[in-house]
Write a protein that holds these residues in place. Structure first.
Motif, PDB file in Angstrom:
ATOM      1  N   GLN A  95       5.722   7.002 -13.920  1.00 19.85           N
ATOM      2  CA  GLN A  95       5.593   7.015 -12.468  1.00 19.85           C
ATOM      3  C   GLN A  95       4.961   8.317 -11.984  1.00 19.85           C
ATOM      4  O   GLN A  95       4.127   8.317 -11.083  1.00 19.85           O
ATOM      5  CB  GLN A  95       6.958   6.826 -11.807  1.00 19.85           C
ATOM      6  N   ASN A 110       0.864   3.590  -2.242  1.00 22.56           N
ATOM      7  CA  ASN A 110       0.151   4.769  -2.734  1.00 22.56           C
ATOM      8  C   ASN A 110      -1.330   4.428  -2.893  1.00 22.56           C
ATOM      9  O   ASN A 110      -1.748   3.294  -2.680  1.00 22.56           O
ATOM     10  CB  ASN A 110       0.767   5.273  -4.041  1.00 22.56           C
ATOM     11  N   LYS A 157       1.783   7.970  -9.512  1.00 23.65           N
ATOM     12  CA  LYS A 157       2.028   8.110  -8.078  1.00 23.65           C
ATOM     13  C   LYS A 157       2.072   9.563  -7.626  1.00 23.65           C
ATOM     14  O   LYS A 157       2.591  10.433  -8.317  1.00 23.65           O
ATOM     15  CB  LYS A 157       3.342   7.428  -7.704  1.00 23.65           C
ATOM     16  N   ALA A 158       1.545   9.787  -6.448  1.00 22.22           N
ATOM     17  CA  ALA A 158       1.615  11.106  -5.824  1.00 22.22           C
ATOM     18  C   ALA A 158       2.980  11.273  -5.161  1.00 22.22           C
ATOM     19  O   ALA A 158       3.731  10.310  -4.999  1.00 22.22           O
ATOM     20  CB  ALA A 158       0.511  11.233  -4.782  1.00 22.22           C
ATOM     21  N   GLN A 159       3.284  12.478  -4.769  1.00 18.42           N
ATOM     22  CA  GLN A 159       4.529  12.759  -4.052  1.00 18.42           C
ATOM     23  C   GLN A 159       4.208  13.013  -2.579  1.00 18.42           C
ATOM     24  O   GLN A 159       3.139  13.535  -2.258  1.00 18.42           O
ATOM     25  CB  GLN A 159       5.202  14.008  -4.637  1.00 18.42           C
ATOM     26  N   PRO A 160       5.114  12.660  -1.681  1.00 17.43           N
ATOM     27  CA  PRO A 160       4.890  12.990  -0.271  1.00 17.43           C
ATOM     28  C   PRO A 160       4.889  14.504  -0.084  1.00 17.43           C
ATOM     29  O   PRO A 160       5.507  15.230  -0.866  1.00 17.43           O
ATOM     30  CB  PRO A 160       6.078  12.352   0.452  1.00 17.43           C
ATOM     31  N   ASP A 208      -2.273   1.487  -5.256  1.00 20.74           N
ATOM     32  CA  ASP A 208      -2.094   0.159  -4.672  1.00 20.74           C
ATOM     33  C   ASP A 208      -3.266  -0.200  -3.764  1.00 20.74           C
ATOM     34  O   ASP A 208      -3.740  -1.336  -3.765  1.00 20.74           O
ATOM     35  CB  ASP A 208      -0.793   0.093  -3.866  1.00 20.74           C
ATOM     36  N   LYS A 257       0.855  -1.185   0.000  1.00 21.11           N
ATOM     37  CA  LYS A 257       0.000   0.000   0.000  1.00 21.11           C
ATOM     38  C   LYS A 257       0.891   1.235   0.000  1.00 21.11           C
ATOM     39  O   LYS A 257       0.845   2.057   0.903  1.00 21.11           O
ATOM     40  CB  LYS A 257      -0.944  -0.026   1.189  1.00 21.11           C
ATOM     41  N   GLU A 265       2.446  10.936   3.540  1.00 22.90           N
ATOM     42  CA  GLU A 265       3.051  10.015   2.589  1.00 22.90           C
ATOM     43  C   GLU A 265       2.093   9.714   1.439  1.00 22.90           C
ATOM     44  O   GLU A 265       0.918  10.039   1.488  1.00 22.90           O
ATOM     45  CB  GLU A 265       3.455   8.714   3.296  1.00 22.90           C
ATOM     46  N   THR A 266       2.605   9.071   0.409  1.00 26.53           N
ATOM     47  CA  THR A 266       1.819   8.799  -0.789  1.00 26.53           C
ATOM     48  C   THR A 266       0.660   7.844  -0.542  1.00 26.53           C
ATOM     49  O   THR A 266      -0.301   7.828  -1.306  1.00 26.53           O
ATOM     50  CB  THR A 266       2.705   8.222  -1.913  1.00 26.53           C
ATOM     51  N   ASP A 267       0.730   7.066   0.533  1.00 24.08           N
ATOM     52  CA  ASP A 267      -0.361   6.138   0.844  1.00 24.08           C
ATOM     53  C   ASP A 267      -1.380   6.737   1.801  1.00 24.08           C
ATOM     54  O   ASP A 267      -2.296   6.060   2.241  1.00 24.08           O
ATOM     55  CB  ASP A 267       0.187   4.824   1.417  1.00 24.08           C
TER      56      ASP A 267
END
Length: 170
Positions: free
Chosen positions: A92, A39, A96-99, A42, A37, A144-146
């Protein structure tokens, strides 16, 4: 309402065991990365796998072979997306996001809070949950990204504002 038929219970039992075994096998073949998990993407795949398994178990209109194919499809798509994101920084960046740093050296960063739709009270709750009571002893709080929060302790030795890459390193 409480009981439909013995055949229905038998179907759930047989299909449940077989679908579960298929899912375990598919997850073992696809590797550990499938269920991480890291991001939001996921997390969505993990939830979709669970939802698909539940549908196969409880819906008489979904055959076992169709359900296993659906599980395999989700896992293959997850594998493909992660394979591409590891090999292509551009891809990517799309996935995906960035922190995001929300607090630095005891100072809340209002623009970051607003951008990420996080309140000051939520950041304070995260700090309390980590046992932090003195903001001056907190180096950073990172979303964080998640969607989880990381709390980094310590004032830090240098006065340079760290990047997210340097802040995340121990």
């Amino acid at each position: 309402m409480f009981f439909d038929s013995w055949a229905g219970l038998g179907r759930v039992l047989v299909v449940g065991v077989l679908a579960y075994a298929a899912l375990v096998l598919l997850l073992r073949v696809s590797g550990k990365r499938t269920l991480t998990k890291l991001n939001a993407f996921d997390l969505v795949v993990t939830v979709a796998l669970g939802s698909t398994l539940a549908t196969v178990l409880l819906s008489k209109s979904v055959a076992l072979a169709e359900g296993v194919l659906a599980l395999a499809l989700l896992i293959v798509l997850q594998y493909t997306i992660t394979w591409l994101s590891v090999r292509s920084p551009r891809f990517q960046a799309l996935i995906k996001a960035q922190p995001t740093m929300l607090l630095y050296r005891g100072n809340i960063l209002p623009a970051a809070l607003e951008q990420q739709r996080v309140t000051r009270d939520e950041v304070m709750a995260v700090l309390r949950a980590q046992g932090k009571h003195d903001l001056s002893k907190v180096l950073a709080v990172i979303l964080e990204t998640d969607g989880s929060f990381s709390v980094l302790s310590g004032a830090g030795a240098d006065d340079d504002t760290p990047t997210l890459e340097t802040v995340r390193r121990p």
